[in-house]
Design an enzyme around this catalytic site. Structure first.
Site, short mmCIF file in Angstrom:
data_model
loop_
_atom_site.label_atom_id
_atom_site.label_comp_id
_atom_site.label_asym_id
_atom_site.label_seq_id
_atom_site.Cartn_x
_atom_site.Cartn_y
_atom_site.Cartn_z
N ASN A 85 0.94 -1.35 -0.04
CA ASN A 85 -0.06 0.03 0.25
C ASN A 85 0.90 1.35 -0.06
OD1 ASN A 85 0.58 -0.36 2.65
ND2 ASN A 85 -1.13 0.19 3.61
N LYS A 145 12.63 -6.91 1.20
CA LYS A 145 11.51 -7.84 0.49
C LYS A 145 10.35 -7.11 0.28
CE LYS A 145 9.30 -11.16 -0.56
NZ LYS A 145 8.12 -10.59 -0.88
N GLY A 152 2.69 -4.98 7.81
CA GLY A 152 1.58 -6.05 7.33
C GLY A 152 0.72 -6.20 8.17
N GLU A 207 -11.26 -4.42 10.03
CA GLU A 207 -10.60 -3.25 9.19
C GLU A 207 -11.14 -3.37 7.74
OE1 GLU A 207 -6.26 -3.76 8.96
OE2 GLU A 207 -6.03 -1.53 8.59
#
Ligand code: SIN
Length: 471
Positions: free
Chosen positions: A144, A167, A220, A374
């Site tokens: 994002n 990564k 994440g 969420e």
């Protein structure tokens, strides 16, 4: 992929990267795995032996050059970002500036990693705390914010004297590839910055199993964060985790409604609602509820949805079909349970893209999924509340604790409410609290540690207490 200063991976299968605005393939990256992860760790470990001994001033010079290069390449970075993950081009340009600001901030902050001298209990000793870079760092980042989440991690790591393995997410690795090129141009020595792409599970396993990697910094989901916590136990690896959020926005009856609408627009619709600190549930006090929702819905109706390359677009696509399905599920569940859609409420199929209309839902309650999870999409559910006490209770009723927002013009009331909120970041009459110089991170299941600000660099150093005997 770039390992030890060499671009590698040509012999590997390729992973295609597609534009969520139209499904077109915009690039590809090598499908690396365990072998490449091991090579990257080897390179980063070797480079650490010398990089960790450079001065903070030398490291700052490289970082300042990188900062400059990012600004010079702002347009190219922004175009890549929009093509690979859909963010409207103006937001992408803003993200490049935001990402570069972490590099600039930490270039300077690296010079202020002070140790300590502690008064001794005896005249024959001097007690000191020295600061040492933690070692090899793996930075695992999401799709994002493809640039800013990398620089918020590698900026402080490099400034502190650590070496890094980046990564990026498989959905948006191309911005990272361009950043890697800029790191090369900035002259970081071989192996100081490495980039691997490919299978997240294989790469993560190799990294987690290798004792030479001393720190994992991850942004994440809470679900993956918990796996990393378990995996890090074997070697007691250091962890910084920036995980999921479920941000409440509280609008009290003494708020300036126009300021609150501006705040919710800035927070909710940033990156089409795909931001960990997006307002996810909005609680508005009864006496201003109708005025607030009317003005809010009017502002949302003005938002233009479309392919992010179009300069006039405000809301780009969602990242993929799974993202769209989740948003649809949240909205349908709310409708079934009696909520009212004021604007939006449906997906838009356009040109093979995955879009959802910016949506305002009123008459929601806590039984609805949209108030419990969420959403990660452009959907704003607004619930009527009776009191300040009710707002605090509902806001805190979640395992998450990343960001919260409070709108009130009353200083005493704002202070009282915020002191009771269990969230790492609070915007008070402000829908856009992020900045390089402040600590970003969550309480409870939203994470461990803080990124940005001086706390952001503490995460990459260890304290070494040294007791010096003088007699
Ligand atoms: C995030 O969504 O995790 C990052 C948002 C920000 O840095 O403001």
């Amino acid at each position: 992929m770039s390992i030890n200063g060499e671009w590698v991976g040509e012999e590997l299968d390729l992973l295609k990267v597609s534009n969520p605005a139209n499904g077109q393939i915009v690039g590809s990256v090598p499908n690396g795995g365990e072998k490449e992860a091991n090579l990257a760790v080897e390179a980063a470990h070797r480079a650490f032996q010398t990089w960790s001994k450079t001065t903070a001033y030398e490291r700052a010079n490289h970082l300042k050059r990188l900062h400059q290069l990012m600004l010079e390449n702002q347009e190219e970075l922004a175009q890549i970002m929009t093509l690979e993950m859909g963010k409207p081009i103006n937001e992408s340009r803003g993200e490049v500036n935001y990402a570069a600001s972490f590099i600039e901030w930490f270039a300077e902050e690296g010079k202020r990693i002070y140790g300590e001298t502690i008064p001794s209990h005896t005249s024959g000793k001097r007690l000191q705390v020295w600061k040492k870079p933690i070692g090899v760092v793996a930075a695992i980042t999401p799709w994002n914010f493809p640039a800013a989440m990398l620089t918020r991690k590698i900026g402080p790591a490099l400034a502190a004297g650590c070496t890094v393995i980046m990564k990026p997410s498989g959905e948006s690795p191309l911005t990272a590839v361009k950043l890697m090129e800029l790191c090369e141009e900035a002259g970081f020595p071989k192996g100081v910055v490495n980039l691997i792409t490919g299978s997240s599970s294989k790469i993560a396993k190799a990294i987690m199993d290798d004792a030479r990697v001393r720190k994992i910094t991850f942004t994440g989901s809470t679900e993956v964060g918990k796996i990393l916590i378990r995996q890090s136990a074997n070697q007691v690896k250091r962890l910084s985790l920036e995980l999921g959020g479920h941000a409440p926005m509280i609008v009290l009856d003494d708020a300036n409604v126009d300021v609150a609408v501006k705040g919710v627009m800035a927070s909710k619709f940033r990156n089409a609602g795909q931001t960990c600190i997006c307002a996810n549930r909005i609680y508005v006090q009864a006496s201003i509820y109708d005025t607030f929702v009317a003005k809010f819905a009017e502002a949302v109706e003005e938002l233009k949805v479309g392919n992010g390359v179009d300069e006039s677009v405000d809301i780009g696509p969602l990242i993929n079909q799974a993202g769209l399905d989740k948003v649809n599920h949240h909205v349908q569940d709310a409708i079934t349970k009696g909520a009212t859609i004021l604007t939006g409420g449906k997906s838009i199929t356009s040109d093979g893209g995955v879009f959802f209309a910016p949506t305002v839902i009123k008459d929601v309650d806590q039984s609805m999924v949209v108030m419990q999870e969420e959403t990660f999409g452009p959907v704003a559910p607004v619930q009527k509340i009776a009191s300040e006490e009710e707002a605090v209770k509902l806001a805190n009723d979640t395992p998450y604790g990343l960001a919260a927002y409070v709108f009130t013009e009353n200083v005493a009331r704002g202070t009282r409410v915020i002191e009771q909120l269990n969230f790492g970041i609070v915007g008070w009459n402000d829908g856009a609290p992020s900045a390089a110089q402040v600590p970003f991170g969550g309480m409870k299941e939203s994470g461990i540690g803080r990124e940005g600000g001086h706390e952001g660099i503490d995460a990459f150093v260890e304290s070494q207490y040294v007791s010096i005997g003088l007699e």
